[in-house]
Motif scaffolding. Structure first.
Motif, PDB file in Angstrom:
ATOM      1  N   LEU A 168      49.395  57.528 -93.465  1.00 59.58           N
ATOM      2  CA  LEU A 168      49.017  58.855 -93.920  1.00 59.58           C
ATOM      3  C   LEU A 168      49.833  59.278 -95.140  1.00 59.58           C
ATOM      4  CD1 LEU A 168      48.741  60.715 -90.479  1.00 59.58           C
ATOM      5  CD2 LEU A 168      46.920  59.592 -91.785  1.00 59.58           C
ATOM      6  N   SER A 197      42.491  59.867 -92.495  1.00 60.94           N
ATOM      7  CA  SER A 197      43.004  61.243 -92.473  1.00 60.94           C
ATOM      8  C   SER A 197      42.410  62.045 -91.323  1.00 60.94           C
ATOM      9  CB  SER A 197      42.722  61.933 -93.811  1.00 60.94           C
ATOM     10  OG  SER A 197      41.330  62.160 -93.980  1.00 60.94           O
ATOM     11  N   PRO A 201      45.299  61.333 -86.876  1.00 65.25           N
ATOM     12  CA  PRO A 201      46.073  62.422 -86.256  1.00 65.25           C
ATOM     13  C   PRO A 201      45.786  62.669 -84.775  1.00 65.25           C
ATOM     14  CG  PRO A 201      45.477  63.040 -88.470  1.00 65.25           C
ATOM     15  CD  PRO A 201      44.746  61.755 -88.186  1.00 65.25           C
ATOM     16  N   ALA A 213      52.156  64.872 -89.416  1.00 62.91           N
ATOM     17  CA  ALA A 213      50.866  64.429 -89.937  1.00 62.91           C
ATOM     18  C   ALA A 213      50.185  65.501 -90.786  1.00 62.91           C
ATOM     19  CB  ALA A 213      49.953  64.014 -88.783  1.00 62.91           C
ATOM     20  N   ARG A 216      50.881  65.426 -94.489  1.00 66.76           N
ATOM     21  CA  ARG A 216      50.427  64.134 -95.031  1.00 66.76           C
ATOM     22  C   ARG A 216      48.909  64.110 -95.181  1.00 66.76           C
ATOM     23  NH1 ARG A 216      54.378  59.220 -93.459  1.00 66.76           N
ATOM     24  NH2 ARG A 216      56.333  60.377 -93.307  1.00 66.76           N
ATOM     25  N   VAL A 217      48.208  64.644 -94.203  1.00 68.84           N
ATOM     26  CA  VAL A 217      46.750  64.714 -94.301  1.00 68.84           C
ATOM     27  C   VAL A 217      46.349  65.609 -95.470  1.00 68.84           C
ATOM     28  CG1 VAL A 217      44.667  65.560 -93.159  1.00 68.84           C
ATOM     29  CG2 VAL A 217      46.318  64.164 -91.883  1.00 68.84           C
ATOM     30  N   MET A 220      46.658  63.675 -98.631  1.00 72.72           N
ATOM     31  CA  MET A 220      45.565  62.705 -98.803  1.00 72.72           C
ATOM     32  C   MET A 220      44.293  63.413 -99.274  1.00 72.72           C
ATOM     33  SD  MET A 220      46.146  60.399 -95.384  1.00 72.72           S
ATOM     34  CE  MET A 220      45.172  58.942 -95.743  1.00 72.72           C
TER      35      MET A 220
END
Length: 237
Positions: A168, A197, A201, A213, A216-217, A220
């Motif tokens: 991620l 993505s 999670p 997460a 990070r998502v 992305m």
């Protein structure tokens, strides 16, 4: 007396111009590393053997030893955040060897890369002097490391989540793009960035990993949006 004379003579030779030159020309003996680049202790022969195997042979921008090192560091951080007791030896061995079976020339056709990693790791760790009473936990962690698996045991849980988190964020996007290989485009990589993505999670096992997460998502999603913004109308990225 003869011993004293020889010692004095040897010292004189070493201090002479020829002796100094020879000492300077002698190849330096490189000391064995006592820690990885991220500061992970290499305080036993088997750890040094595992690290040498990884850094010498697991050269891949997506699945190589740097990914393994991140997995160990992140796995230990997740364990601390969750209050989980993990065996650092088990996590070290599993983290650095979990993708062995997916890297050429070690992969075997028709064999899942995690199962292949276990096949390779067991004799290697035995020879390296790993405490093999801990190997069942190493096996469980390697077999359960992928995001779509159900990990069994604390080391397996934190390795599973660490490995998933490394898919991620911008670092994950970079890994997936690097895995494009010799494909003529990176359509597959962009598709995986978008799919991971959303798919990864919900499969995370620890609350700490789920918290990590989120940003990070978002990164992305912004990356994919930026790719779309920069691509001319009716053109393909």
């Amino acid at each position: 007396m003869n011993t004293l004379f020889l010692a004095i003579a040897a010292g004189a030779l070493l201090l002479s111009p020829a002796g100094i030159s020879a000492a300077q020309d002698a190849p330096a003996v490189e000391a064995a590393p006592i820690a990885t680049s991220a500061g992970i202790s290499l305080d036993s022969p088997w750890r040094r053997a595992v690290y040498a195997q990884a850094t010498d042979h697991f050269q891949h921008p997506s699945w190589g030893w740097r990914h393994s090192e991140r997995n160990y560091v992140l796995g230990m951080a997740l364990a601390e955040a969750e209050g989980l007791t993990v065996d650092a030896d088990v996590l070290f061995a599993a983290a650095f060897l979990h993708d062995w079976g997916g890297i050429e020339p070690f992969a075997a056709a028709g064999v899942d890369h995690a199962a292949r990693s276990v096949q390779l790791a067991e004799p290697f760790l035995t020879e390296a002097g790993f405490p093999m009473e801990k190997f069942p936990a190493v096996r469980a962690a390697i077999l359960g490391h992928m995001y779509d698996k159900e990990p069994q045991g604390p080391e397996a849980v934190v390795l599973h989540d660490a490995d998933a988190l490394d898919f991620l964020g911008l670092l994950g996007a970079a890994r997936l793009l690097a895995a494009t290989g010799d494909r003529p485009d990176y359509d597959q990589a962009l598709g995986r960035i978008e799919r991971f993505s959303t798919d990864i999670p919900p499969r995370l096992k620890t609350a700490a990993a789920r918290r990590m997460a989120g940003p990070r998502v978002a990164a992305m999603s912004e990356f994919l949006a930026g790719v779309r913004r920069e691509t001319p109308d009716r053109a393909r990225p």
